[in-house]
Write a protein that holds these residues in place. Structure first.
Motif, PDB file in Angstrom:
ATOM      1  N   MET A   1       0.811  -1.209   0.000  1.00 43.79           N
ATOM      2  CA  MET A   1       0.000   0.000   0.000  1.00 43.79           C
ATOM      3  C   MET A   1       0.850   1.267   0.000  1.00 43.79           C
ATOM      4  SD  MET A   1      -2.606   1.126   3.055  1.00 43.79           S
ATOM      5  CE  MET A   1      -3.436   2.721   3.040  1.00 43.79           C
TER       6      MET A   1
ATOM      7  N   TYR B   1      -6.717  -2.887 -12.479  1.00 52.87           N
ATOM      8  CA  TYR B   1      -7.652  -3.143 -11.389  1.00 52.87           C
ATOM      9  C   TYR B   1      -8.718  -4.154 -11.805  1.00 52.87           C
ATOM     10  CZ  TYR B   1     -10.657  -2.166  -7.382  1.00 52.87           C
ATOM     11  OH  TYR B   1     -11.404  -2.284  -6.237  1.00 52.87           O
TER      12      TYR B   1
ATOM     13  N   MET C   1      -5.592   1.472  -3.816  1.00 47.63           N
ATOM     14  CA  MET C   1      -5.896   0.107  -4.230  1.00 47.63           C
ATOM     15  C   MET C   1      -6.421   0.051  -5.660  1.00 47.63           C
ATOM     16  SD  MET C   1      -9.432  -0.813  -2.298  1.00 47.63           S
ATOM     17  CE  MET C   1     -10.957   0.035  -2.701  1.00 47.63           C
TER      18      MET C   1
ATOM     19  N   LEU D   1      -2.846  -7.293  -4.396  1.00 46.96           N
ATOM     20  CA  LEU D   1      -3.652  -7.017  -3.207  1.00 46.96           C
ATOM     21  C   LEU D   1      -2.795  -6.365  -2.127  1.00 46.96           C
ATOM     22  CD1 LEU D   1      -5.624 -10.362  -2.991  1.00 46.96           C
ATOM     23  CD2 LEU D   1      -6.586  -8.140  -3.576  1.00 46.96           C
ATOM     24  N   SER D   2      -3.383  -5.443  -1.423  1.00 50.00           N
ATOM     25  CA  SER D   2      -2.700  -4.809  -0.294  1.00 50.00           C
ATOM     26  C   SER D   2      -3.659  -4.782   0.877  1.00 50.00           C
ATOM     27  CB  SER D   2      -2.276  -3.381  -0.661  1.00 50.00           C
ATOM     28  OG  SER D   2      -3.411  -2.523  -0.716  1.00 50.00           O
TER      29      SER D   2
ATOM     30  N   ALA E   1      -5.121  -2.313   1.979  1.00 49.05           N
ATOM     31  CA  ALA E   1      -6.267  -1.464   1.630  1.00 49.05           C
ATOM     32  C   ALA E   1      -7.354  -2.290   0.946  1.00 49.05           C
ATOM     33  CB  ALA E   1      -5.828  -0.314   0.732  1.00 49.05           C
ATOM     34  N   ASP E   2      -6.954  -3.256   0.103  1.00 45.35           N
ATOM     35  CA  ASP E   2      -7.939  -4.142  -0.524  1.00 45.35           C
ATOM     36  C   ASP E   2      -8.645  -4.979   0.535  1.00 45.35           C
ATOM     37  OD1 ASP E   2      -7.549  -4.071  -3.647  1.00 45.35           O
ATOM     38  OD2 ASP E   2      -5.538  -4.032  -2.793  1.00 45.35           O
TER      39      ASP E   2
END
Length: 218
Positions: free
Chosen positions: A20, A106, A177, A183-184, A186-187
């Motif tokens: 992130m 995304y 995100m 993926l982080s 935040a996701d």
């Protein structure tokens, strides 16, 4: 550095060492470039972003402790995501090129999440094990901010060599995100329902308080 390199080798990408905090830094760089201005060095921005990422992990773990992981995952609607990305980048790139590139990446992430059926099922089953590991690996925002201060580095967006306004910092954090396939945290926050506007504001307030405390400010 060795563990980071091993992690990237196992994953087959830089994802383990680029979460992130790196996405936030990249967005700030994109915004500065679009204005024809200089951005601070990537690593310095990543340091500040790490305080925010730590605050996000703190919020996610608190939400999961309150039962958030037991609820159905909140998968973003592709059309809503496209509109959100377009709106997020409109101010810095009216041509729509940046938004299109980000949505292409995304969209792949959305398809992967949708194909999993319940993208949280595996994490739900093994959360206790992950939680035990996270206890040994994660550092809180206070500690991250203090570490940056001890190295003579900024811990807040407004302290960067090329200062970032509160509005732009919030934009970068809220949008981080939306720009990559990976993926982080935040996701994860979005999937468990704790990445609403009020949640983002709470994370930024926590990060700012940590930066201020590390500087000895009230």
């Amino acid at each position: 550095l060795t563990l980071s390199g091993i992690g990237m080798g196992v994953a087959g990408s830089t994802a383990p060492a680029s979460g992130m905090e790196h996405a936030v830094s990249h967005l700030l760089e994109m915004a500065a470039d679009a204005r024809g201005e200089a951005a601070s060095f990537h690593g310095i921005q990543v340091g500040v972003g790490s305080v925010v990422a730590a605050a996000t992990w703190k919020q996610v773990r608190r939400a999961i402790a309150g039962g958030a992981l037991e609820r159905t995952a909140r998968l973003p609607d592709p059309d809503d995501a496209r509109d959100r990305i377009t709106g997020s980048f409109a101010a810095i790139d009216p041509t729509g090129t940046m938004a299109a590139e980000c949505f292409a990446d995304y969209a792949r992430k959305l398809r992967a999440l949708a194909s999993a059926g319940d993208p949280l099922a595996s994490l739900r089953r093994s959360w206790a094990e992950h939680e035990a590991v996270l206890d040994t690996l994660l550092t809180g925002p206070d500690e991250v901010a203090a570490g940056l201060r001890s190295a003579g580095l900024p811990a807040g967006f407004g302290e960067l060599p090329e200062p970032v306004s509160e509005a732009e910092a919030r934009w970068a954090v809220a949008s981080c995100m939306l720009m990559r396939q990976r993926l982080s945290v935040a996701d994860l926050a979005a999937l468990i329902g704790c990445w609403r506007d009020s949640d983002i504001d709470a994370v930024l307030a926590d990060a700012a308080a940590s930066a201020a405390a590390a500087a000895g400010q009230p």
